[in-house]
Design an enzyme around this catalytic site. Structure first.
Site, mmCIF file in Angstrom:
data_model
loop_
_atom_site.group_PDB
_atom_site.id
_atom_site.type_symbol
_atom_site.label_atom_id
_atom_site.label_comp_id
_atom_site.label_asym_id
_atom_site.label_seq_id
_atom_site.Cartn_x
_atom_site.Cartn_y
_atom_site.Cartn_z
ATOM 1 N N LYS A 89 -16.864 -6.884 6.921
ATOM 2 C CA LYS A 89 -15.984 -6.767 6.963
ATOM 3 C C LYS A 89 -15.549 -6.586 8.159
ATOM 4 C CE LYS A 89 -13.105 -6.392 2.910
ATOM 5 N NZ LYS A 89 -11.719 -5.941 1.638
ATOM 6 N N HIS A 97 0.587 -1.212 -0.017
ATOM 7 C CA HIS A 97 0.431 -0.036 -0.054
ATOM 8 C C HIS A 97 0.721 1.190 -0.107
ATOM 9 C CE1 HIS A 97 -3.063 -2.222 2.253
ATOM 10 N NE2 HIS A 97 -3.435 -2.063 1.404
#
Length: 172
Positions: free
Chosen positions: A49, A25
């Site tokens: 999630k 990332h």
């Protein structure tokens, strides 16, 4: 009036769950920040999630690891990405791609986002090959068994992961 006074600020949004932020990332964030006047790293609060870190913790970790990138802003959102991009005045949705499998999924998302916000383009950036196997899920799995994640995440994230694993084991 000068030419630069008419120039529109180039803004991109890089959305994701970042649970936790990985070196993959960070690679995309660093490289994308060089392509835009402003890059908004946007932590999605995804109810479907079960995240390890709270949205606030993920925002804080991202702020720590991007502190040296002056044109990077960290935020969170609960809306559709297409709507959030509009609110932020961005023209681009930045997405990282590790593999062909990622591309198929990301192509669907890009098509949906284009339908919902015709003014936003999705740009795909290939991850550095050394991070092509890396995902937040893999990092969490390794950390849960107290494995070494030092080459997968920034040091600040490694420390936070270690604390989370201990908290989970102690039922905190």
């Amino acid at each position: 009036m000068s030419e630069s006074a008419h120039k529109t600020e180039r803004v991109a949004v890089y959305p994701g769950s970042f649970d936790p932020v990985t070196l993959g990332h960070l690679d995309i964030i660093t490289r994308a920040s060089k392509q835009f006047d402003r890059l908004v790293v946007a932590v999605l609060n995804n109810k479907s999630k079960n995240p390890l870190f709270t949205v606030e913790e993920r925002v804080e970790l991202l702020q720590l690891v991007t502190a040296d990138l002056p044109n990077v802003e960290v935020d969170s959102f609960r809306d559709l990405t297409a709507n959030y991009v509009r609110i932020k005045g961005a023209q681009v949705i930045m997405r990282g791609i590790r593999s062909v499998t990622d591309f198929e999924y990301e192509l669907q998302l890009a098509s949906l986002n284009k339908k919902l916000n015709k003014d936003a383009e999705t740009i795909f950036m290939m991850t550095d090959p050394k991070y092509s196997y890396l995902s937040s899920s893999v990092v969490k799995e390794i950390a849960s068994f107290e494995g070494d994640v030092s080459e997968l995440v920034p040091a600040e994230v490694e420390d936070a992961l270690r604390r989370k694993v201990i908290e989970k084991k102690n039922g905190v």
